[in-house]
Write an enzyme that holds these catalytic residues in place. Structure first.
Site, mmCIF file in Angstrom:
data_model
loop_
_atom_site.group_PDB
_atom_site.id
_atom_site.type_symbol
_atom_site.label_atom_id
_atom_site.label_comp_id
_atom_site.label_asym_id
_atom_site.label_seq_id
_atom_site.Cartn_x
_atom_site.Cartn_y
_atom_site.Cartn_z
ATOM 1 C CG ASP A 103 -2.184 1.048 1.175
ATOM 2 O OD1 ASP A 103 -2.822 1.050 0.297
ATOM 3 O OD2 ASP A 103 -1.836 1.675 2.053
ATOM 4 C CE1 TYR A 147 -8.345 5.006 1.342
ATOM 5 C CE2 TYR A 147 -9.772 3.871 -0.436
ATOM 6 C CZ TYR A 147 -8.467 3.992 0.197
ATOM 7 O OH TYR A 147 -7.674 3.206 -0.201
ATOM 8 C CE1 TYR A 230 -5.680 6.995 2.295
ATOM 9 C CE2 TYR A 230 -5.409 7.124 4.705
ATOM 10 C CZ TYR A 230 -5.702 6.335 3.655
ATOM 11 O OH TYR A 230 -5.609 5.100 3.673
ATOM 12 C CG HIS A 291 -5.846 -2.973 -0.504
ATOM 13 N ND1 HIS A 291 -5.290 -2.292 -1.775
ATOM 14 C CD2 HIS A 291 -5.516 -2.240 0.332
ATOM 15 C CE1 HIS A 291 -4.501 -1.289 -1.365
ATOM 16 N NE2 HIS A 291 -4.677 -1.262 -0.061
#
Length: 314
Positions: A103, A147, A230, A291
């Site tokens: 990730d 998201y 993020y 994922h």
């Protein structure tokens, strides 16, 4: 699991947690986690890779798990995580390492390799390929209600998560991220609303696993995790001009990973455009993989990893 040792290193002013297994004289592998993960996400891989003759280490990034949070989490950056990775290796007297990242950990691994090419023997990333400069502006379109877009808004995720117990937040994210399609919230809906209360966990993720994750996020909170990755995505890929990863590299993708439904992502990999930046890249697709393919199919993914490591170390 009982064989895994845990230590704390003073790194760049913070006490960072590192899980470790294997002989100090063996070739070294560092595992870099994503979100909502911590070192524990690599539990299956650490044991298998150590048993194959490697020294394995899996840190919690700053602000995650058992590691200290920075004094100002809202100012944390990918640069911090890259520098921490270099300092951890120096603290452990590791001069060269294989990097395995999942990730957003890939967004630490690749810049680390660009800045410290002499330290990196090879790279494996799971789910996330090398990101070119400006990727999230020019290459990949993130839909409103996804998201990533929502969590970039200061305060929005905090309010959404704050309605629930920490363990429930982690539970919901694991359920959401295990889907094969992108989950998009409506205008007046929050991300946590996308998971119905009685939705079961994925079959490969146990209540015991959830307890461990929940306890660690109860300690760390989500403040640093929301900042990196993020709210720091605009800085990804900007660390080196004309970047090129020269070491042998592998990308492992679950065929059902929702991330490849992000417009432009699948084409970027399958067209070979990614090889402009990573010429020695091999891509492996795992049938039915989500994922979290390394937790879902640990034996299969371990074999892929070990085949790569054995080939490169020779």
């Amino acid at each position: 699991m009982d064989q895994i040792e845990h230590k704390f290193l003073l790194v760049n002013g913070l006490k960072l947690h590192v899980a470790e297994l294997g002989s100090e004289s063996s070739p070294a592998v560092i595992f870099l986690h994503g979100f909502p993960e911590i070192w524990y996400t690599w539990r299956h891989q650490m044991i298998a890779v150590a048993n194959a003759g490697f020294r394995v280490i899996a840190p919690d990034f700053r602000g995650y798990g058992l590691s200290d949070s920075p004094a100002e989490p809202e100012k944390a950056s990918f640069d911090d995580l890259i520098n921490d990775t270099a300092s951890i290796l120096d603290s452990l007297a590791i001069s060269k390492v294989f990097v395995i990242a999942k990730d957003f950990g890939a967004m630490v691994a690749y810049p680390f390799a660009l800045l410290h090419p002499h330290k990196v023997a090879g790279i494996i990333t799971l789910g996330v390929p090398f990101m070119p400069p400006g990727a999230f502006k020019h290459h990949f379109v993130l839909p409103e209600g996804f998201y990533v877009r929502r969590w970039q808004e200061p305060g929005r995720a905090e309010a959404d998560f704050g309605r629930l117990e920490v363990k429930t937040v982690v539970r919901n994210i694991y359920i959401l991220f295990s889907q094969s399609q992108m989950q998009i919230a409506d205008e007046n809906e929050e991300i946590m609303d996308l998971v119905k209360p009685l939705t079961p966990l994925p079959s490969w993720f146990t209540e015991e696993d959830l307890e461990i994750y929940g306890a660690l996020y109860q300690k760390s909170g989500f403040q640093t995790a929301l900042q990196v990755p993020y709210r720091s995505l605009g800085t990804v890929g900007s660390i080196v001009q004309d970047p090129k990863i020269e070491v042998p590299t592998m990308l492992i993708i679950g065929n059902e990973d929702y991330a490849y439904k992000v417009p432009g992502m699948d084409e970027y990999v399958r067209s070979g455009e990614v090889k402009k930046y990573v010429p020695n890249l091999e891509t492996v697709y795992v049938p039915n993989g989500s994922h979290f393919v390394h937790e879902q199919f640990p034996d299969h993914v371990n074999q892929i990893i070990l085949t790569f490591l054995d080939r490169i170390k020779k």
